[in-house]
Design an enzyme around this catalytic site. Structure first.
Site, PDB file in Angstrom:
ATOM      1  N   GLY A  42      -2.356   8.606   5.467  1.00  0.00           N
ATOM      2  CA  GLY A  42      -3.316   8.101   6.460  1.00  0.00           C
ATOM      3  C   GLY A  42      -2.644   7.160   7.439  1.00  0.00           C
ATOM      4  O   GLY A  42      -2.939   7.168   8.631  1.00  0.00           O
TER       5      GLY A  42
ATOM      6  N   VAL B 162       1.114   5.548  -2.832  1.00  0.00           N
ATOM      7  CA  VAL B 162      -0.302   5.930  -2.822  1.00  0.00           C
ATOM      8  C   VAL B 162      -0.447   6.964  -1.720  1.00  0.00           C
ATOM      9  O   VAL B 162      -0.628   6.631  -0.555  1.00  0.00           O
ATOM     10  CB  VAL B 162      -1.211   4.707  -2.585  1.00  0.00           C
ATOM     11  CG1 VAL B 162      -2.675   5.083  -2.766  1.00  0.00           C
ATOM     12  CG2 VAL B 162      -0.835   3.577  -3.522  1.00  0.00           C
ATOM     13  N   ALA B 163      -0.333   8.245  -2.105  1.00  0.00           N
ATOM     14  CA  ALA B 163      -0.184   9.309  -1.110  1.00  0.00           C
ATOM     15  C   ALA B 163      -1.290   9.291  -0.057  1.00  0.00           C
ATOM     16  O   ALA B 163      -1.001   9.432   1.135  1.00  0.00           O
ATOM     17  CB  ALA B 163      -0.119  10.662  -1.809  1.00  0.00           C
ATOM     18  N   HIS B 164      -2.540   9.100  -0.483  1.00  0.00           N
ATOM     19  CA  HIS B 164      -3.613   9.205   0.516  1.00  0.00           C
ATOM     20  C   HIS B 164      -3.533   8.084   1.540  1.00  0.00           C
ATOM     21  O   HIS B 164      -3.822   8.283   2.714  1.00  0.00           O
ATOM     22  CB  HIS B 164      -4.983   9.259  -0.166  1.00  0.00           C
ATOM     23  CG  HIS B 164      -5.360   8.014  -0.895  1.00  0.00           C
ATOM     24  ND1 HIS B 164      -4.877   7.719  -2.142  1.00  0.00           N
ATOM     25  CD2 HIS B 164      -6.176   6.993  -0.552  1.00  0.00           C
ATOM     26  CE1 HIS B 164      -5.388   6.564  -2.539  1.00  0.00           C
ATOM     27  NE2 HIS B 164      -6.179   6.098  -1.587  1.00  0.00           N
ATOM     28  N   LEU B 165      -3.108   6.887   1.096  1.00  0.00           N
ATOM     29  CA  LEU B 165      -2.982   5.775   2.046  1.00  0.00           C
ATOM     30  C   LEU B 165      -1.734   5.947   2.896  1.00  0.00           C
ATOM     31  O   LEU B 165      -1.751   5.733   4.104  1.00  0.00           O
ATOM     32  CB  LEU B 165      -2.946   4.436   1.294  1.00  0.00           C
ATOM     33  CG  LEU B 165      -4.220   4.104   0.513  1.00  0.00           C
ATOM     34  CD1 LEU B 165      -4.062   2.775  -0.201  1.00  0.00           C
ATOM     35  CD2 LEU B 165      -5.429   4.059   1.443  1.00  0.00           C
TER      36      LEU B 165
END
Ligand code: FMN
Length: 191
Positions: A83, A77-80
């Protein structure tokens, strides 16, 4: 002897690059962050930014994978993941558009989702022409970002690419941007 790197309260910086024409100068800043300051840098690009400079170019200058909306479907999950990886998110150059989205909690791309999901401090480095910067709508959004606990580096006069005159509002030199961010992160941690 290896160069001594200045001490900053962050070592892993996620640069969220937006579609300001200033993004054409970003690879040079990223090189300085990596080699002069010893930071680990990853880059996520908006679609507009990727129309100026490719993700491939940022992979080359960072030595790390760079992400745009085309890589958003990659495993994980790239955005997580991004982050969690970063200890500073630097939105640079930050467009009026992305500033407006972030001020309103809009997450309709990998970049804006990374910004909304970030657990690390987020610092915006606005870049736009003076007329846009002075608009009440933009200033309202800037105030909202500050009220939400984000940092906003005060823009300085820069050359507008369209006219060659100092009518742009953009980033101070990268060393000053990082110094500003270091002070912001330090005060946020201590305060
Ligand atoms: C040549 C060109 C230069 C631009 N420069 C800027 C700029 O410096 N600042 C800005 O806020 N928008 C600028 N824009 C407009 C943005 O690219 C546009 O608002 C875009 O939707 C921003 O998307 P993003 O915020 O997802 O990157 C420029 C557009 C073009 C075509």
């Amino acid at each position: 002897m290896p160069a001594a790197h200045p001490v900053t309260p962050f070592r892993r910086v996620l640069v969220a690059a937006c579609g300001s024409s200033d993004v054409v100068t970003l690879p040079q800043s990223v090189l300085a962050m990596r080699f002069a300051l010893g930071l680990q840098v990853r880059v996520v690009l908006s679609a507009a930014a990727a129309s100026f400079v490719t993700a491939k170019a940022f992979t080359a200058v960072t030595g790390e994978p760079a992400y745009d909306d085309g890589t958003a479907e990659a495993p994980g999950v790239a955005h997580l993941d991004l982050g969690r990886w970063a200890d500073l998110v630097l939105v640079m150059p930050a467009t009026a558009n992305t500033i407006g989205k972030a001020a309103h909690g809009i997450a309709d791309s990998l970049l804006t989702t990374c910004v909304l999901a970030a657990s690390a401090p987020v610092v915006f480095v606005p870049s736009m022409n003076a007329a846009m910067w002075d608009r009440p709508a933009v200033q309202r959004n800037i105030e909202q970002l500050r009220a939400d606990g984000h940092g906003v580096v005060p823009p300085v006069g820069v050359l507008a690419l369209s006219t060659g005159t100092v009518t742009g509002r953009g980033a101070p030199p990268i060393g000053e941007v990082l110094q500003w961010a270091a002070t912001f992160v330090g005060e946020r941690r201590d305060g």
